[in-house]
Design an enzyme around this catalytic site. Structure first.
Site, PDB file in Angstrom:
ATOM      1  N   GLY A  31       0.796  -1.218   0.000  1.00 19.98           N
ATOM      2  CA  GLY A  31       0.000   0.000   0.000  1.00 19.98           C
ATOM      3  C   GLY A  31       0.831   1.271   0.000  1.00 19.98           C
ATOM      4  N   GLY A  36       5.257   3.626  -9.077  1.00 18.51           N
ATOM      5  CA  GLY A  36       5.906   2.317  -9.263  1.00 18.51           C
ATOM      6  C   GLY A  36       4.884   1.193  -9.193  1.00 18.51           C
ATOM      7  N   HIS A  37       4.034   1.229  -8.131  1.00 17.97           N
ATOM      8  CA  HIS A  37       2.968   0.222  -8.014  1.00 17.97           C
ATOM      9  C   HIS A  37       2.009   0.328  -9.206  1.00 17.97           C
ATOM     10  CE1 HIS A  37       3.723   1.075  -3.544  1.00 17.97           C
ATOM     11  NE2 HIS A  37       4.045  -0.190  -3.664  1.00 17.97           N
ATOM     12  N   GLY A 147       8.473  -5.581  -8.960  1.00 18.08           N
ATOM     13  CA  GLY A 147       9.356  -4.529  -9.461  1.00 18.08           C
ATOM     14  C   GLY A 147      10.825  -4.889  -9.301  1.00 18.08           C
ATOM     15  N   GLN A 148      11.624  -4.472 -10.262  1.00 19.65           N
ATOM     16  CA  GLN A 148      13.083  -4.675 -10.160  1.00 19.65           C
ATOM     17  C   GLN A 148      13.673  -3.858  -9.015  1.00 19.65           C
ATOM     18  OE1 GLN A 148      15.725  -3.918 -13.654  1.00 19.65           O
ATOM     19  NE2 GLN A 148      17.222  -3.498 -12.011  1.00 19.65           N
ATOM     20  N   LYS A 149      12.952  -2.850  -8.581  1.00 21.98           N
ATOM     21  CA  LYS A 149      13.374  -2.044  -7.431  1.00 21.98           C
ATOM     22  C   LYS A 149      13.787  -2.956  -6.260  1.00 21.98           C
ATOM     23  CE  LYS A 149      12.738   1.020  -3.944  1.00 21.98           C
ATOM     24  NZ  LYS A 149      12.213   0.147  -2.935  1.00 21.98           N
ATOM     25  N   ASP A 150      13.001  -4.014  -6.049  1.00 24.57           N
ATOM     26  CA  ASP A 150      13.325  -5.000  -5.007  1.00 24.57           C
ATOM     27  C   ASP A 150      13.856  -6.247  -5.705  1.00 24.57           C
ATOM     28  OD1 ASP A 150      11.947  -3.707  -2.451  1.00 24.57           O
ATOM     29  OD2 ASP A 150      10.626  -3.411  -4.158  1.00 24.57           O
ATOM     30  N   SER A 185       9.435   4.916  -3.722  1.00 25.81           N
ATOM     31  CA  SER A 185       9.244   3.987  -2.608  1.00 25.81           C
ATOM     32  C   SER A 185       8.284   4.637  -1.614  1.00 25.81           C
ATOM     33  CB  SER A 185      10.587   3.727  -1.924  1.00 25.81           C
ATOM     34  OG  SER A 185      10.371   3.140  -0.652  1.00 25.81           O
TER      35      SER A 185
HETATM   36  P1  AMP Z   1       5.825  -2.658  -1.753  1.00 25.26           P
HETATM   37  O1  AMP Z   1       4.477  -2.049  -1.597  1.00 25.26           O
HETATM   38  O2  AMP Z   1       6.941  -1.704  -1.500  1.00 25.26           O
HETATM   39  O3  AMP Z   1       5.970  -3.974  -1.045  1.00 25.26           O
HETATM   40  O4  AMP Z   1       5.970  -3.012  -3.312  1.00 25.26           O
HETATM   41  C1  AMP Z   1       5.026  -3.799  -3.980  1.00 25.26           C
HETATM   42  C2  AMP Z   1       5.554  -4.129  -5.359  1.00 25.26           C
HETATM   43  O5  AMP Z   1       5.814  -2.923  -6.066  1.00 25.26           O
HETATM   44  C3  AMP Z   1       6.878  -4.908  -5.319  1.00 25.26           C
HETATM   45  O6  AMP Z   1       6.885  -5.858  -6.389  1.00 25.26           O
HETATM   46  C4  AMP Z   1       7.903  -3.829  -5.564  1.00 25.26           C
HETATM   47  O7  AMP Z   1       9.105  -4.308  -6.153  1.00 25.26           O
HETATM   48  C5  AMP Z   1       7.150  -2.937  -6.532  1.00 25.26           C
HETATM   49  N1  AMP Z   1       7.717  -1.587  -6.517  1.00 25.26           N
HETATM   50  C6  AMP Z   1       7.951  -0.809  -5.438  1.00 25.26           C
HETATM   51  N2  AMP Z   1       8.555   0.345  -5.806  1.00 25.26           N
HETATM   52  C7  AMP Z   1       8.701   0.264  -7.164  1.00 25.26           C
HETATM   53  C8  AMP Z   1       9.258   1.140  -8.136  1.00 25.26           C
HETATM   54  N3  AMP Z   1       9.785   2.316  -7.822  1.00 25.26           N
HETATM   55  N4  AMP Z   1       9.233   0.740  -9.436  1.00 25.26           N
HETATM   56  C9  AMP Z   1       8.706  -0.464  -9.782  1.00 25.26           C
HETATM   57  N5  AMP Z   1       8.172  -1.325  -8.901  1.00 25.26           N
HETATM   58  C10 AMP Z   1       8.165  -0.970  -7.617  1.00 25.26           C
END
Ligand code: AMP
Length: 281
Positions: A31, A36-37, A147-150, A185
């Site tokens: 959330g 990115g999401h 995402g490649q971010k992680d 992020s």
């Molecule tokens: P999170 O909410 O941070 O757990 O992220 C959920 C999904 O979104 C994960 O697959 C992350 O890798 C992806 N994600 C987070 N930040 C980015 C970003 N800046 N660009 C692309 N994907 C992202």
């Protein structure tokens, strides 16, 4: 867009969607959505008949003293954003239903989880693989988007899908960035104005590493030293880890060759930011 909390109701809806022969694209998140999401969700929508996203701040993947309680949350805003990209179903499970009293089953991917974030956040990846395995069982997606971010997380999950013969396609999409290059992020919200300004040093140093490799530098220590020096000059920045590893086993390299991942975690005050680039030489 349907908004569902109960696991049994979700399963019933998914069963009906499957019965209609529709393909399911899934984007799990914690959330506090950002572009990115949304980029993952747009692709999931475009490539599938039915798009599911989940929001679950998973207590199991946070260590003691980490930011589980403080993790930013704004459901009202997330709901609007999810609707804006055509989400069909928003799944918001509760920790109580995901991990009822007596819960005892965990998924562990070995080796790939030993370095990088796995080393600085013990137990983190068991939390990630366990929750994502549960979410995959509940949502039964044809395709799931990360995402490649992680990057390490995506590679670990790809291994889990392969090793456990999960019947889905795991797709890794590029990192979405702010206009100055900082990887988007949810945690960027924690940064003070000055830290936010200085945080651009992470991607700048990764790009500098890429340029060094383009110029023919192959020695990993030399490249790491240059990155360390650049990041250390930024006020308030403290490197948690900096590693140059291969993209298969995530093991450290001494020479840049083939495809490699340069990954860094940098703390600005209490806020820990991660970013990476993949090089191909
Ligand atoms: P999170 O909410 O941070 O757990 O992220 C959920 C999904 O979104 C994960 O697959 C992350 O890798 C992806 N994600 C987070 N930040 C980015 C970003 N800046 N660009 C692309 N994907 C992202």
């Amino acid at each position: 867009m349907q908004i569902i909390q109960e696991l049994t109701l979700l399963k019933k809806i998914i069963k009906d969607v499957k019965k209609d022969g529709l393909s399911i694209g899934f984007v799990p998140t914690m959330g506090f959505l950002h572009e990115g999401h949304l980029s993952l969700m747009r692709t999931a929508k475009a490539e599938n008949d039915f798009m599911v996203m989940s929001i679950f701040v998973n207590p199991l993947q946070f260590g003691v003293g980490e930011d589980y309680e403080d993790y930013p949350r704004d459901l009202e805003r997330d709901e609007k954003l999810a609707r804006s990209v055509g989400c069909d179903l928003m799944f918001l499970p509760s920790a109580k239903e995901m991990y009822p009293a007596g819960y005892a089953t965990f998924v562990k991917v070995e080796k790939l989880t030993e370095r990088l974030c796995g080393a600085s956040r013990p137990g983190h990846f068991i939390g990630v693989t366990t929750v994502v395995a549960k979410l995959f069982n509940l949502v039964s997606p044809d395709r799931a988007y990360f995402g490649q971010k992680d990057a390490q997380q995506a590679f670990v999950l790809r291994k889990m899908v392969q090793d456990l013969n999960m019947d889905l396609n795991l797709i890794i999409l590029p990192t979405t960035r702010e206009s100055d290059g900082l990887a988007m992020s949810s945690r960027n919200k924690y940064l003070t104005f000055e830290q936010r300004k200085n945080s651009v040093v992470i991607i700048e140093s990764l790009k500098m590493a890429e340029e060094l490799a383009d110029q023919g530098v192959r020695n990993v220590e030399e490249i790491k030293k240059a990155i360390y020096e650049k990041i250390s000059k930024a006020k308030d920045a403290r490197i948690d880890y900096l590693e140059i590893v291969d993209t298969e086993k995530l093991l450290p390299l001494t020479e840049i060759k083939g495809q490699c991942l340069i990954a860094a975690a940098v703390k600005f005050g209490k806020t820990r930011l991660i970013d990476n680039i993949i090089l191909e030489v």
